[in-house]
Design a protein around this motif. Structure first.
Motif, PDB file in Angstrom:
ATOM      1  N   THR A 103     -58.774 -39.067 -36.296  1.00 25.18           N
ATOM      2  CA  THR A 103     -58.912 -39.671 -34.963  1.00 25.18           C
ATOM      3  C   THR A 103     -58.565 -38.683 -33.865  1.00 25.18           C
ATOM      4  O   THR A 103     -59.371 -38.403 -32.999  1.00 25.18           O
ATOM      5  CB  THR A 103     -58.087 -40.954 -34.808  1.00 25.18           C
ATOM      6  N   CYS A 104     -57.371 -38.105 -33.896  1.00 24.06           N
ATOM      7  CA  CYS A 104     -57.015 -37.053 -32.944  1.00 24.06           C
ATOM      8  C   CYS A 104     -55.716 -36.387 -33.357  1.00 24.06           C
ATOM      9  O   CYS A 104     -55.718 -35.302 -33.913  1.00 24.06           O
ATOM     10  CB  CYS A 104     -56.915 -37.594 -31.516  1.00 24.06           C
ATOM     11  N   ALA A 105     -54.578 -37.044 -33.107  1.00 23.12           N
ATOM     12  CA  ALA A 105     -53.272 -36.416 -33.318  1.00 23.12           C
ATOM     13  C   ALA A 105     -52.605 -36.942 -34.579  1.00 23.12           C
ATOM     14  O   ALA A 105     -52.556 -38.151 -34.805  1.00 23.12           O
ATOM     15  CB  ALA A 105     -52.371 -36.677 -32.110  1.00 23.12           C
ATOM     16  N   SER A 106     -52.064 -36.016 -35.373  1.00 20.53           N
ATOM     17  CA  SER A 106     -51.350 -36.408 -36.587  1.00 20.53           C
ATOM     18  C   SER A 106     -49.939 -35.838 -36.664  1.00 20.53           C
ATOM     19  O   SER A 106     -49.152 -36.252 -37.500  1.00 20.53           O
ATOM     20  CB  SER A 106     -52.137 -35.972 -37.832  1.00 20.53           C
ATOM     21  N   ALA A 107     -49.640 -34.843 -35.820  1.00 26.04           N
ATOM     22  CA  ALA A 107     -48.285 -34.271 -35.790  1.00 26.04           C
ATOM     23  C   ALA A 107     -47.966 -33.872 -34.361  1.00 26.04           C
ATOM     24  O   ALA A 107     -48.861 -33.498 -33.599  1.00 26.04           O
ATOM     25  CB  ALA A 107     -48.178 -33.063 -36.726  1.00 26.04           C
ATOM     26  N   ARG A 108     -46.672 -33.950 -33.994  1.00 24.46           N
ATOM     27  CA  ARG A 108     -46.242 -33.577 -32.649  1.00 24.46           C
ATOM     28  C   ARG A 108     -44.906 -32.854 -32.721  1.00 24.46           C
ATOM     29  O   ARG A 108     -44.116 -33.037 -33.655  1.00 24.46           O
ATOM     30  CB  ARG A 108     -46.099 -34.793 -31.739  1.00 24.46           C
ATOM     31  N   SER A 109     -44.679 -32.022 -31.716  1.00 23.68           N
ATOM     32  CA  SER A 109     -43.414 -31.303 -31.606  1.00 23.68           C
ATOM     33  C   SER A 109     -42.546 -31.948 -30.524  1.00 23.68           C
ATOM     34  O   SER A 109     -42.988 -32.839 -29.795  1.00 23.68           O
ATOM     35  CB  SER A 109     -43.672 -29.836 -31.271  1.00 23.68           C
ATOM     36  N   PHE A 110     -41.305 -31.456 -30.412  1.00 22.42           N
ATOM     37  CA  PHE A 110     -40.332 -32.028 -29.486  1.00 22.42           C
ATOM     38  C   PHE A 110     -39.744 -30.905 -28.647  1.00 22.42           C
ATOM     39  O   PHE A 110     -39.136 -29.974 -29.192  1.00 22.42           O
ATOM     40  CB  PHE A 110     -39.235 -32.750 -30.262  1.00 22.42           C
ATOM     41  N   PRO A 111     -39.890 -30.958 -27.330  1.00 21.27           N
ATOM     42  CA  PRO A 111     -39.397 -29.870 -26.477  1.00 21.27           C
ATOM     43  C   PRO A 111     -37.915 -29.566 -26.668  1.00 21.27           C
ATOM     44  O   PRO A 111     -37.507 -28.408 -26.644  1.00 21.27           O
ATOM     45  CB  PRO A 111     -39.679 -30.380 -25.056  1.00 21.27           C
ATOM     46  N   ALA A 112     -37.112 -30.609 -26.883  1.00 27.05           N
ATOM     47  CA  ALA A 112     -35.669 -30.403 -26.993  1.00 27.05           C
ATOM     48  C   ALA A 112     -35.225 -30.049 -28.411  1.00 27.05           C
ATOM     49  O   ALA A 112     -34.046 -29.762 -28.632  1.00 27.05           O
ATOM     50  CB  ALA A 112     -34.927 -31.655 -26.521  1.00 27.05           C
ATOM     51  N   ALA A 113     -36.148 -30.105 -29.358  1.00 30.47           N
ATOM     52  CA  ALA A 113     -35.796 -29.808 -30.749  1.00 30.47           C
ATOM     53  C   ALA A 113     -36.875 -28.919 -31.362  1.00 30.47           C
ATOM     54  O   ALA A 113     -37.622 -29.346 -32.244  1.00 30.47           O
ATOM     55  CB  ALA A 113     -35.642 -31.104 -31.547  1.00 30.47           C
TER      56      ALA A 113
END
Length: 623
Positions: A367-377
């Protein structure tokens, strides 16, 4: 819809278990894209939903739409499509650069039927095939004022269509350019034809969660691009996962500049903001290809208080060289995806702007997104943690055998965002879908090499088909590309395997440079030799190009680079023979050497040279 269940805390990697403790089905997500938009219009009718810029030079002259106005436009357009005979299982093609009318038109196509966004830059043969495969008989397209070249293409496709609905540039006033008549085809401006349609409701059958919402073309490196199907449930689930990000509030403004034939543009900057009533500022029709945009970019960020943006690595490489001449403290982070993020691009952008680059991972079939990162981690070396309710595992290449945690293999994804298949035919029930080897028991083979750690973070190791295998040793092309991208004059890099008679293949690299660059291929080769972390991966050559090849859908096209490397090395190997022409072509996803020889040439000798390389080859004798 239970608002308390809709927005769990989702700001850190440790939030994932608590989110998944509540089943997704209990969160009360909308039934369809139309239900999502209707909810936004009911909750925030007068809040600005869209701000669309005519182009970069006129960014102070935007067109605004509130959520209520957006829903009214979608109803008008969808009712026109319904009047034209579009029903639930019918595809509606859209082929246009971004503009104020294309956004509601895309949502209307998902309401009346199935949206099929097309890249007008595809060959006419590919576009014809995609229209036939989708079954679309209505095309919504850019008109002569908006994109003359797209309009020319649209007219050439008229024999496949019953209606052509034309879009005008954002903010255009006055009499439109007269449109030619086309026998058997209804032709007219979309907004004018829909002006008398009911804007309060949709006259047709509303979509259900299991209905198809969109068909997106993907691939296109060999043969016609495939059409990947999305259901409303797919898009709603993925848009919610993106919107659930606790780092963006309801008043956060997103910047949108990717074309709407790209899933990122639809999911990240159109559908996800509908969940929280966020405003999206849309760039002009050229998007990030408008060179004037980069000169105005930081001023636009300041003026509209942009909080987040989404782009590909090459955009951030350019922005890292644009002076920050405005207050950009509103920009919380910048999302990056579509292709691997070189470490040098990350470092240059973040040190230049002070803005964190947040990697994500996904693909059209997911569909589009399957993983994301975290600015603070931050987790350097990963593309992020799997998103809620999505599953990931690593399987052995060529099989579906699951590998232990931490081992590298092919990444597979499961869960509610996995697409139902590619369109392979149509019958009386609608589109016939097939996974074409990509699906197995609800799991999607991504084709990406990766490993997954205990926290669900994905560590990519390149495309399975892009690995360079030197004498049985696997080389990730990214380590070569990162080294070259750390050179201040290199703007893009691609590393591939070149056929080698001793090692099977050896690494070579291709680069593009900043305007006026003084670095030579020899300089860059020496630069790489001092920075590539393993000796076997040091490229044997560096070739400077005006632009690196991309596929019809804008992704890096390494097969073309492999073909060029093959042609060069075989040309050198066969140089002692006179009357020999060497080429390399791409057939069924593989590089094939083609060698034409005159009748006087020692054909046996030529074939003996070719046999030293692990490359399929054809020798043709010219009379």
């Amino acid at each position: 819809m239970n608002e308390n269940l809709l927005w769990p805390r989702y700001a850190e990697p440790t939030d994932l278990p608590a989110i998944e403790a509540v089943p997704l089905a209990d969160r009360g997500l909308p039934e369809s894209i139309h239900a999502l938009l209707s909810r936004a219009a009911a909750r925030w009718p007068d809040r600005t939903a869209l701000t669309v810029l005519p182009d970069a030079a006129r960014w102070r002259e935007p067109v605004h739409r509130t959520f209520a106005e957006l829903l009214a436009d979608v109803h008008r357009y969808a009712n026109l499509l319904h009047e034209l005979g579009v029903r639930r299982r019918d595809a509606v093609a859209l082929m246009s650069p971004n503009c104020a009318e294309l956004i509601p038109a895309t949502l209307a196509a998902q309401l009346a039927g199935i949206a099929t966004p097309l890249n007008g830059g595809l060959s006419r043969g590919h576009l014809t095939e995609l229209l036939r495969r989708s079954g679309a008989r209505v095309l919504i397209t850019a008109g002569p004022q908006l994109a003359p070249e797209v309009w020319d293409t649209a007219q050439s496709l008229a024999s496949e269509l019953d209606a052509i609905l034309v879009l005008r540039p954002t903010g255009t006033t006055g009499a439109p350019t007269p449109l030619p008549g086309i026998d058997g085809v209804r032709v007219g401006y979309l907004d004018a034809l829909a002006s008398e349609m009911d804007m309060s409701t949709f006259d047709g059958e509303p979509p259900r969660s299991s209905d198809l919402a969109a068909l997106f073309h993907t691939g296109g490196t060999t043969g016609a691009p495939k059409l990947a199907a999305h259901t409303h449930a797919n898009e709603i689930a993925d848009a919610w996962m993106i919107a659930a990000n606790s780092l963006l509030e309801a008043d956060s403004v997103l910047f949108a500049a990717l074309p709407l034939f790209h899933v990122n543009a639809l999911l990240v900057t159109l559908l996800a903001p509908l969940f929280k009533g966020q405003q999206a500022v849309w760039a002009g029709p050229l998007g990030y290809r408008d060179l004037a945009l980069f000169g105005e970019f930081w001023t636009i960020v300041e003026h509209y208080r942009i909080a987040a943006m989404s782009a590909v690595p090459t955009v951030y490489a350019v922005l890292a060289q644009c002076p920050v001449n405005a207050d950009i403290t509103s920009l919380r982070y910048a999302m990056v995806g579509a292709s691997p993020l070189p470490a040098a691009v990350r470092e240059n952008f973040q040190s230049h702007t002070g803005v964190t680059l947040v990697e994500g991972y996904g693909l059209t079939e997911g569909t589009c997104a399957s993983a994301r990162s975290f600015p603070a981690a931050p987790r350097p070396g990963t593309v992020g943690q799997r998103m809620p309710y999505q599953r990931v595992k690593i399987v052995r290449p060529g099989t579906w055998e699951e590998l232990p945690l931490g081992e590298t293999g092919v990444l597979a994804i499961g869960g509610p965002t996995v697409f139902p298949g590619y369109v392979v035919a149509r019958d009386e029930h609608g589109h016939v879908l097939d996974g074409l080897g990509k699906l197995s028991d609800g799991w999607l083979d991504t084709g990406d090499l990766a490993r997954v750690d205990a926290d669900g973070f994905v560590h990519l190791a390149g495309r399975a088909k892009d690995l360079i295998i030197r004498g049985g040793h696997n080389i990730d092309p990214a380590i070569i590309e990162d080294a070259l991208l750390s050179h201040p004059q290199v703007t893009a890099a691609g590393a591939v395997g070149r056929p080698d008679e001793h090692s099977g293949e050896v690494p070579v690299a291709y680069v593009t440079l900043v305007p006026g660059a003084t670095a030579t291929a020899e300089d860059l080769l020496a630069w790489a030799a001092g920075r590539v972390p393993e000796r076997a991966a040091v490229p044997k050559s560096v070739t400077v190009l005006g632009a690196l090849p991309v596929t019809d859908v804008g992704k890096p096209y390494k097969l073309a680079l492999r073909a060029d490397a093959t042609r060069r090395v075989l040309g050198e190997a066969l140089a002692p023979f006179t009357g020999v022409d060497v080429d390399a072509v791409i057939e069924d996803g593989a590089v094939v050497a083609t060698v034409a020889v005159s009748s006087e040439v020692d054909e046996t000798g030529v074939k003996a040279v070719l046999a030293r390389y692990a490359v399929p080859a054809r020798v043709e004798v010219r009379p």
